[in-house]
Design a protein around this motif. Sequence first.
Motif, PDB file in Angstrom:
ATOM      1  N   GLN A   1      -6.616  11.345 -11.771  1.00 45.27           N
ATOM      2  CA  GLN A   1      -5.276  11.903 -11.714  1.00 45.27           C
ATOM      3  C   GLN A   1      -4.385  11.074 -10.793  1.00 45.27           C
ATOM      4  N   HIS A   2      -3.076  11.139 -11.079  1.00 43.80           N
ATOM      5  CA  HIS A   2      -2.130  10.511 -10.172  1.00 43.80           C
ATOM      6  C   HIS A   2      -2.053  11.306  -8.880  1.00 43.80           C
ATOM      7  N   CYS A   3      -1.448  10.717  -7.882  1.00 41.90           N
ATOM      8  CA  CYS A   3      -1.421  11.338  -6.558  1.00 41.90           C
ATOM      9  C   CYS A   3      -0.415  12.478  -6.533  1.00 41.90           C
TER      10      CYS A   3
ATOM     11  N   VAL B   1       0.840  -1.193   0.000  1.00 43.88           N
ATOM     12  CA  VAL B   1       0.000   0.000   0.000  1.00 43.88           C
ATOM     13  C   VAL B   1       0.881   1.250   0.000  1.00 43.88           C
ATOM     14  N   GLY B   2       0.551   2.175  -0.884  1.00 47.50           N
ATOM     15  CA  GLY B   2       1.327   3.401  -0.984  1.00 47.50           C
ATOM     16  C   GLY B   2       2.401   3.363  -2.046  1.00 47.50           C
ATOM     17  N   HIS B   3       2.540   2.237  -2.739  1.00 50.01           N
ATOM     18  CA  HIS B   3       3.537   2.105  -3.789  1.00 50.01           C
ATOM     19  C   HIS B   3       2.888   1.583  -5.065  1.00 50.01           C
ATOM     20  N   TYR B   4       3.512   1.881  -6.194  1.00 50.50           N
ATOM     21  CA  TYR B   4       2.976   1.417  -7.465  1.00 50.50           C
ATOM     22  C   TYR B   4       4.076   1.424  -8.525  1.00 50.50           C
TER      23      TYR B   4
ATOM     24  N   SER C   1       8.471   0.884  -7.137  1.00 45.90           N
ATOM     25  CA  SER C   1       9.425   1.876  -6.645  1.00 45.90           C
ATOM     26  C   SER C   1       8.835   3.280  -6.522  1.00 45.90           C
ATOM     27  N   ARG C   2       7.660   3.487  -7.105  1.00 48.65           N
ATOM     28  CA  ARG C   2       7.052   4.816  -7.038  1.00 48.65           C
ATOM     29  C   ARG C   2       6.078   4.885  -5.870  1.00 48.65           C
ATOM     30  N   GLN C   3       5.960   6.067  -5.293  1.00 48.68           N
ATOM     31  CA  GLN C   3       5.139   6.233  -4.096  1.00 48.68           C
ATOM     32  C   GLN C   3       3.921   7.105  -4.373  1.00 48.68           C
ATOM     33  N   CYS C   4       2.800   6.680  -3.793  1.00 45.44           N
ATOM     34  CA  CYS C   4       1.605   7.507  -3.814  1.00 45.44           C
ATOM     35  C   CYS C   4       1.772   8.617  -2.781  1.00 45.44           C
TER      36      CYS C   4
END
Length: 234
Positions: A197-199, A163-166, A171-174
Motif C-alpha cells: 500500500q501507499h503511505c 527521501v520522503g518524496h516520490y 512532488s508527492r510526499q510519503c
Amino acid sequence: MRTTFDKMMYIFIAIYLSVWIVNGCRVGFYGDHCNILCPSHCAGNVCDNVTGTCFNCTDGWTGSVCISPCPINTYGRDCRMVCRGHCKHGCNHVTGTCDNGCDDGWQGKDCTKECAPGTYGGECNTTCGHCRAGGRCFHIDGRCPNGCDPGFEGKRCDDVCAVGHYGDGCSRQCNATTSCDHVTGICCGIPNTCSTQHCKFGGGLVAGLSVSFVVSVIVNAALSYKIFMVYCRE
C-alpha cells in the motif's frame, strides 16, 4: 655547330642568371650577402631578397614571414578555409582535420555528427539519465529538455527523489514516519522491505503498531471488567 644539349645548357644558364640578377639572390636566400635562408613557410621558398618577407605562405601559415599558424577554426591557403566540424581546440591549421578529437556531444572523423540517441558528452560515452518517456537528452551536456520520468530529478534526471518524496517531479510526499519507493510511493516502513500500500494514515509499520495498540487496550479492558465482576459477586 651547337648540339641540342648545348642549347639546353645555354637556356638553363640564362634563366639562372636572370633570376640572380632580377632578385639579387638565389632562390631561397636573402640579405646583403645572399646567405640568409628565406623563412621556411614562404611559398615556393621565395622571399624578398632584401627584407626576407614572403610573397605568399604555404598552406596553414600567415604573416609577413609566415611564422604564424592560421587563427583557430581556420586552415589552408591564406587561412581562408573554415573548419567543417566541432573540433576540440580547433582543427589542424594545415589540413583541417580534427587532430585533438571532437567537442563534447559530437563524433565522426570531422566531428559533424551528433552523439547517438541515448548518449552525450565527451566521445559520446555517457548514457542519458531518465528523461521523460524515454526521450532524448541534449547531446552535449545530457540535459532532459522535457523533464524527468516519475521518481527522478535534476537537470539530467539522474538523481532519485529525496527521501520522503516520490512520483512525477518528486512532488508527492510519503508519510512523515516512513520512507517509500521513489517511483511508485509504495511504503517501506521496515528497512529494505515494502508493503503493498501507499503511505496512507501512517502506512506500513506505523499502521500495524496502531492496530496492535487498539487491540491491546480492548483486551486489557475486557480482563479488567471480568475481574471486577468476579469481585462484586464475592
